[in-house]
Design an enzyme around this catalytic site. Structure first.
Site, short mmCIF file in Angstrom:
data_model
loop_
_atom_site.label_atom_id
_atom_site.label_comp_id
_atom_site.label_asym_id
_atom_site.label_seq_id
_atom_site.Cartn_x
_atom_site.Cartn_y
_atom_site.Cartn_z
N ARG A 8 20.75 15.93 65.15
CA ARG A 8 20.91 16.40 63.67
C ARG A 8 22.46 16.16 63.30
NH1 ARG A 8 20.10 22.15 60.69
NH2 ARG A 8 18.25 21.49 60.66
N HIS B 132 15.02 14.98 56.16
CA HIS B 132 14.68 16.21 57.12
C HIS B 132 13.31 15.93 57.44
CE1 HIS B 132 15.10 19.65 59.29
NE2 HIS B 132 15.42 20.46 58.34
N GLN C 266 11.29 18.99 58.83
CA GLN C 266 10.92 20.26 57.80
C GLN C 266 9.44 19.72 57.13
OE1 GLN C 266 12.38 22.98 57.22
NE2 GLN C 266 10.80 23.24 56.02
N ASP D 275 15.26 24.18 47.58
CA ASP D 275 16.05 24.14 48.58
C ASP D 275 17.53 24.60 47.90
OD1 ASP D 275 17.29 23.82 50.73
OD2 ASP D 275 17.25 21.53 50.81
N CYS E 186 12.61 25.78 52.63
CA CYS E 186 12.74 25.41 53.85
C CYS E 186 13.61 26.24 54.63
CB CYS E 186 13.36 23.83 53.93
SG CYS E 186 15.00 24.00 53.35
N1 CP Z 1 15.11 24.46 57.80
C1 CP Z 1 15.97 24.14 58.95
O1 CP Z 1 16.17 23.00 58.94
O2 CP Z 1 16.77 25.29 59.31
P1 CP Z 1 17.87 25.17 60.29
O3 CP Z 1 19.00 24.48 59.43
O4 CP Z 1 18.32 26.77 60.46
O5 CP Z 1 17.56 24.46 61.31
N1 NVA Z 2 19.38 20.64 52.50
C1 NVA Z 2 19.74 21.45 53.28
C2 NVA Z 2 18.72 21.71 54.46
C3 NVA Z 2 19.02 22.66 55.47
C4 NVA Z 2 17.91 22.84 56.45
C5 NVA Z 2 21.01 21.09 54.18
O1 NVA Z 2 20.93 19.84 54.43
O2 NVA Z 2 22.14 21.80 54.38
#
Ligand code: CP
Ligand code: NVA
Length: 314
Positions: A111, A138, A141, A233, A273
């Site tokens: 990540r 993502h 997700q 989101d 999400c």
């Molecule tokens: N939706 C999601 O990826 O959550 P986290 O950031 O908690 O992993």
């Molecule tokens: N768009 C958000 C998703 C988190 C799971 C981010 O990147 O922070």
């Protein structure tokens, strides 16, 4: 349950677009089976002796816990690797890190910020590399979202899915999986917050090939009208906090609340999400109400990530 299909061994999952519709369907079918088996408290220990590395440059609750629990349930071992504690933080290259970690691990999740970092890992690693979120996408997700929608509506093709808010990483991957499965994807974003045109072009082509379509606009009511599902989101993603005040102001008219949901189909569901900023992009009565699938989506992160690992790890 039937055995795990063997045809995807060794594959990375860096983008939704890297997997065909059939391959994604194989994964969703296995995730459904794993969910049912878990409910019966039956185990599928297909990863004995395997260690899976989890590199995080950003915080996480769902992705991390779904991996750690999922790996344990599959009989493997998870290795949490906060990026700041690796030599990566002192300038060791992605290439060298990928080459070294391939000698220890059976798969690696990362990540991070830049999608190119994930692609570079995948290029040099001898093991499957999984994208656990970048600024651009993502895909994990999107897998859980597709599973959740399929569970709810029986099939994906023909569903009208509205996305309201920031045209961000989650929007990009959702758009692409919607296109892959022939859904109608309608996004409403304020000017300046549109999804990346390169993503949109590729998704439109994909949608056309699969009998779906992509609609873009700025009017959330237009996008939501007749929708089976309404997705949103956060307005400021990880790494965008400096810009938060401006974003909140610009995105204010894009809140998903009961009034907006009332314009959708009578049985329409709200999706998110998570994590959510309650009262910003989603109203509390929607998030905690009976027409919200966010908690199911969160659980389905576990089943889809288990299915992915069972399919790709040798
Ligand atoms: N939706 C999601 O990826 O959550 P986290 O950031 O908690 O992993
Ligand atoms: N768009 C958000 C998703 C988190 C799971 C981010 O990147 O922070």
């Amino acid at each position: 349950m039937a055995g795990v299909p063997q045809g995807l061994k060794g594959r990375s999952f860096t983008r939704v677009a890297a997997w065909s519709r059939d391959e994604l369907e194989t994964l969703l079918d296995l995730a459904d089976e794993l969910k049912a088996e878990r409910a019966r408290r039956r185990e599928l220990r297909v990863l004995p002796g395997r260690t899976i590395g989890l590199i995080f440059h950003k915080p996480s609750t769902r992705t991390r816990v779904a991996f750690e629990v999922g790996i344990a349930e599959l009989g493997g071992m998870a290795l949490f690797l906060p990026a700041g504690e690796l030599q990566l933080a002192r300038g060791e290259s992605y290439r060298d890190t990928a080459l070294v970690l391939s000698r220890f691990l059976s798969a690696l999740m990362i990540r991070t910020f830049d999608q190119e970092e994930v692609e570079e890992f995948a290029e040099h690693a001898a093991i499957p590399v999984i994208n656990g979120l970048t600024d651009e996408s993502h895909p994990l997700q999107a897998l859980a979202d597709a599973m959740t929608l399929r569970e709810r509506f029986g099939e994906l093709s023909g569903i009208r899915l509205a996305y309201v808010g920031d045209g961000n990483n989650v929007c990009h991957s959702l758009m692409r999986i919607a296109a892959r499965f022939g859904m109608v994807f309608a996004a409403a974003t304020p000017p300046g917050y549109e999804p990346d045109p390169a993503f949109v072009d590729a998704a439109m082509e994909d949608a056309r090939a699969n009998g779906g379509s992509i609609e873009l606009g700025t009017d959330s009511r237009e996008a939501v009208r007749g929708a089976h599902a309404v997705y949103t989101d956060v307005w400021a993603s990880m790494g965008q906090d400096d810009d938060r005040a401006r974003r909140l102001k610009d995105l204010q008219p894009y809140r998903v609340d009961a009034q907006l949901l009332a314009l959708a189909a009578p049985d329409a569901m709200a999706l998110h999400c998570l994590p959510a900023h309650v009262g910003e992009e989603i109203a509390a009565d929607v998030l905690y109400g009976p027409r919200c699938l966010a908690w199911e989506q969160a659980e389905n992160r576990l089943h889809t990530q288990k299915a992915l690992m069972a399919l790709v790890i040798r």
